[in-house]
Design a protein around this motif. Structure first.
Motif, PDB file in Angstrom:
ATOM      1  N   MET A   1       0.855  -1.204   0.000  1.00  0.00           N
ATOM      2  CA  MET A   1       0.000   0.000   0.000  1.00  0.00           C
ATOM      3  C   MET A   1       0.889   1.252   0.000  1.00  0.00           C
ATOM      4  SD  MET A   1      -3.273   0.767   0.173  1.00  0.00           S
ATOM      5  CE  MET A   1      -4.311   2.171   0.539  1.00  0.00           C
ATOM      6  N   PRO A   2       0.709   2.156  -0.995  1.00  0.00           N
ATOM      7  CA  PRO A   2       1.537   3.364  -1.040  1.00  0.00           C
ATOM      8  C   PRO A   2       1.427   4.171   0.247  1.00  0.00           C
ATOM      9  CG  PRO A   2       0.304   3.108  -3.076  1.00  0.00           C
ATOM     10  CD  PRO A   2      -0.231   2.089  -2.123  1.00  0.00           C
ATOM     11  N   GLY A   3       2.543   4.685   0.700  1.00  0.00           N
ATOM     12  CA  GLY A   3       2.533   5.483   1.917  1.00  0.00           C
ATOM     13  C   GLY A   3       3.760   6.365   1.987  1.00  0.00           C
ATOM     14  N   TYR A   4       3.889   7.103   3.076  1.00  0.00           N
ATOM     15  CA  TYR A   4       5.049   7.957   3.251  1.00  0.00           C
ATOM     16  C   TYR A   4       5.268   8.191   4.738  1.00  0.00           C
ATOM     17  CZ  TYR A   4       1.573  11.729   3.786  1.00  0.00           C
ATOM     18  OH  TYR A   4       0.524  12.498   4.190  1.00  0.00           O
ATOM     19  N   SER A   5       6.509   8.526   5.066  1.00  0.00           N
ATOM     20  CA  SER A   5       6.840   8.881   6.440  1.00  0.00           C
ATOM     21  C   SER A   5       6.628  10.379   6.630  1.00  0.00           C
ATOM     22  CB  SER A   5       8.291   8.522   6.754  1.00  0.00           C
ATOM     23  OG  SER A   5       8.502   7.129   6.637  1.00  0.00           O
ATOM     24  N   THR A   6       6.241  10.767   7.830  1.00  0.00           N
ATOM     25  CA  THR A   6       6.122  12.187   8.138  1.00  0.00           C
ATOM     26  C   THR A   6       7.296  12.589   9.036  1.00  0.00           C
ATOM     27  OG1 THR A   6       4.718  11.680  10.042  1.00  0.00           O
ATOM     28  CG2 THR A   6       3.618  12.183   7.959  1.00  0.00           C
ATOM     29  N   ASN A   7       7.630  13.856   8.995  1.00  0.00           N
ATOM     30  CA  ASN A   7       8.737  14.369   9.808  1.00  0.00           C
ATOM     31  C   ASN A   7       8.245  14.582  11.237  1.00  0.00           C
ATOM     32  OD1 ASN A   7      10.882  15.661  10.972  1.00  0.00           O
ATOM     33  ND2 ASN A   7      11.007  17.312   9.467  1.00  0.00           N
ATOM     34  N   GLU A   8       8.442  13.579  12.079  1.00  0.00           N
ATOM     35  CA  GLU A   8       7.946  13.635  13.452  1.00  0.00           C
ATOM     36  C   GLU A   8       8.644  14.697  14.284  1.00  0.00           C
ATOM     37  OE1 GLU A   8       5.243  11.695  14.678  1.00  0.00           O
ATOM     38  OE2 GLU A   8       5.105  11.584  12.486  1.00  0.00           O
ATOM     39  N   TRP A   9       9.804  15.155  13.847  1.00  0.00           N
ATOM     40  CA  TRP A   9      10.533  16.207  14.580  1.00  0.00           C
ATOM     41  C   TRP A   9       9.772  17.522  14.555  1.00  0.00           C
ATOM     42  CZ3 TRP A   9      14.599  14.765  17.461  1.00  0.00           C
ATOM     43  CH2 TRP A   9      15.213  13.555  17.143  1.00  0.00           C
ATOM     44  N   MET A  10       8.876  17.674  13.572  1.00  0.00           N
ATOM     45  CA  MET A  10       8.099  18.909  13.500  1.00  0.00           C
ATOM     46  C   MET A  10       7.250  19.108  14.756  1.00  0.00           C
ATOM     47  SD  MET A  10       8.989  20.314  10.658  1.00  0.00           S
ATOM     48  CE  MET A  10       7.776  21.626  10.572  1.00  0.00           C
ATOM     49  N   LYS A  11       6.905  18.014  15.427  1.00  0.00           N
ATOM     50  CA  LYS A  11       6.096  18.117  16.641  1.00  0.00           C
ATOM     51  C   LYS A  11       6.872  18.721  17.815  1.00  0.00           C
ATOM     52  CE  LYS A  11       3.435  13.985  15.379  1.00  0.00           C
ATOM     53  NZ  LYS A  11       3.144  12.569  15.720  1.00  0.00           N
ATOM     54  N   LEU A  12       8.203  18.731  17.680  1.00  0.00           N
ATOM     55  CA  LEU A  12       9.045  19.190  18.777  1.00  0.00           C
ATOM     56  C   LEU A  12       9.462  20.651  18.644  1.00  0.00           C
ATOM     57  CD1 LEU A  12      11.341  16.043  19.128  1.00  0.00           C
ATOM     58  CD2 LEU A  12       9.180  16.535  20.282  1.00  0.00           C
ATOM     59  N   ILE A  13       9.103  21.281  17.531  1.00  0.00           N
ATOM     60  CA  ILE A  13       9.440  22.692  17.351  1.00  0.00           C
ATOM     61  C   ILE A  13       8.150  23.488  17.241  1.00  0.00           C
ATOM     62  CG2 ILE A  13      11.658  22.220  16.257  1.00  0.00           C
ATOM     63  CD1 ILE A  13      10.396  22.854  13.567  1.00  0.00           C
ATOM     64  N   LYS A  14       8.199  24.744  17.646  1.00  0.00           N
ATOM     65  CA  LYS A  14       7.011  25.583  17.638  1.00  0.00           C
ATOM     66  C   LYS A  14       6.862  26.269  16.283  1.00  0.00           C
ATOM     67  CE  LYS A  14       6.919  26.503  22.619  1.00  0.00           C
ATOM     68  NZ  LYS A  14       6.953  27.543  23.677  1.00  0.00           N
ATOM     69  N   THR A  15       5.862  25.867  15.529  1.00  0.00           N
ATOM     70  CA  THR A  15       5.577  26.511  14.247  1.00  0.00           C
ATOM     71  C   THR A  15       4.079  26.777  14.146  1.00  0.00           C
ATOM     72  OG1 THR A  15       5.292  24.392  13.121  1.00  0.00           O
ATOM     73  CG2 THR A  15       7.494  25.370  13.071  1.00  0.00           C
ATOM     74  N   GLU A  16       3.738  27.849  13.442  1.00  0.00           N
ATOM     75  CA  GLU A  16       2.329  28.135  13.174  1.00  0.00           C
ATOM     76  C   GLU A  16       1.829  27.162  12.110  1.00  0.00           C
ATOM     77  OE1 GLU A  16       1.570  32.169  12.047  1.00  0.00           O
ATOM     78  OE2 GLU A  16       3.202  32.948  13.286  1.00  0.00           O
TER      79      GLU A  16
END
Length: 395
Positions: A1-16
């Motif tokens: 099944m086609p898929g992709y990984s997400t950048n989980e590090w984004m959860k650790l930095i404060k971004t709008e």
């Protein structure tokens, strides 16, 4: 099944949360690539596919430059696409009249704002440049155009003047202000800072147009989006003048992986890339991200063995997500597991002895800097099996 990984590090930095739209400029800036000229039909093909991808704004051209360009832009404007159609114009009335005649929705009006551009290109003062832009923008707005108020060479312009320039754009009713990293001098941190400063000085959506002179166009575009830029400019395959622009396919996949923006039909990207290669005559590197020939090609035996268990081990996203396909290539670093898998895919069942013979021949060939793709491997296996059959018959 086609898929992709997400950048989980984004959860650790404060971004709008990001709120972006894509303005693809392949038909305009992409055509400024030395030696590139699209026909009307080619522009229409590319525009149609960009629209199917879901690109919100298509910059169709620079209509003042020739009658042929104007005719091509007008054809794109009459296609009935979902995307808004934009054109480029200098801050002079004839350029804007050409955009109006084409029936475009938006105009990107620009003037150089750096001391270099003002002194050596325009031979104008800062105040004269602002006056030209305000007059041109007023004229465009009166004719119903959406106006993008652009400072060419923004990133080599002093911040104090940029503030006055963009505020003048806001006061005259422009719809967007545009930061152009015309010679690709920015870094992600400086781009993030500049977008933040511009957002603090005007209450208008900010656009970014990044060039790739130092290989940072996509990174700078991502940083701008993170800082709150609304409109991101891209080119298919990253083509454009000099070293090119931010690559559409890399920006779209970056938005998906880092920020969860998945409203674009990325399955069309590989086909779109190949279309632009054909029409532009500009080939892309084999190792080009997302759409290059080697983007999903694997030779290492260790990698292939892991991929056969779970393709996320050595692929950030499945090739199907961008309309590509996975390829195993056999060479110096390949092992028996990859060989047997590829053989089975082609209808061959190899014994241990046959596997060793074929793999030995592959290793030998790799010493001559050769790797084997699918068709060549089939020929080699057929040859080995026929020799083995002959040897067995003789015995």
């Amino acid at each position: 099944m086609p898929g992709y990984s997400t950048n989980e590090w984004m959860k650790l930095i404060k971004t709008e949360p990001i709120d972006v739209e894509i303005c693809d400029v392949t038909l305009r800036d992409g055509e400024q690539t030395p030696g590139v000229s699209f026909t009307k039909e080619e522009k229409m093909d590319i525009a149609r596919t960009l629209d199917e991808v879901g690109v919100e704004i298509i910059e169709a051209g620079f209509p003042i430059i020739s009658q042929g360009e104007k005719d091509s832009v007008k054809a794109v404007c009459t296609m009935g696409l979902n995307a808004k159609i934009s054109c480029l114009a200098r801050a002079v009335k004839p350029d804007i009249d050409a955009v109006i005649d084409c029936g475009a929705d938006m105009v990107g009006i620009f003037i150089g704002t750096s001391d270099l551009h003002l002194t050596y290109k325009h031979k104008k003062t800062q105040e004269e440049a602002i006056e030209c832009m305000v007059t041109a923008s007023d004229y465009a707005k009166k004719h119903g155009l959406i106006v993008r108020f652009a400072a060419e060479d923004s990133t080599r312009t002093g911040l104090d003047f940029l503030k006055r320039f963009y505020r003048a754009g806001e006061e005259c009713g422009a719809d967007y202000v545009n930061i152009a990293d015309t010679v690709g001098i920015m870094t992600p941190s400086t781009m993030k800072y500049l977008v933040g400063e511009v957002r603090n000085m005007v209450d208008l959506p900010v656009c970014v147009h990044c060039h790739d002179d130092l290989g940072l166009a996509v990174a700078n575009t991502m940083a701008a989006a993170e800082a709150g830029a609304k409109q991101l400019h891209t080119c298919v395959n990253g083509i454009g003048e000099r070293a090119g622009n931010a690559s559409l396919e890399e920006v779209l996949m970056g938005l998906k992986v880092h920020y969860g923006v998945d409203r674009y039909d990325t399955t069309l990207l590989k086909g779109l890339s190949e279309m632009v290669v054909k029409y532009s005559g500009i080939t892309i590197a084999r190792n080009k991200a997302v759409v290059g020939q080697n983007a999903f090609a694997h030779e290492s035996g260790i990698h292939i063995a892991a991929l056969l268990e779970n393709d996320r081990t050595y692929e950030l996203f499945s090739p199907e997500i961008v309309g590509g396909h996975r390829e195993f290539i056999l060479g110096k670093h390949s092992g028996s597991k990859a060989l047997c898998y590829m053989a089975r895919q082609m209808g061959f069942t190899l014994s241990k002895a046959e596997t060793d013979i074929v793999l030995g021949e592959i290793k030998r060939m790799s010493e001559s800097k050769r790797s084997l793709r699918r068709d060549e491997l089939a020929e080699l296996i057929t040859l080995v099996l026929s020799k083995e059959s002959t040897s067995t018959t003789l015995v």
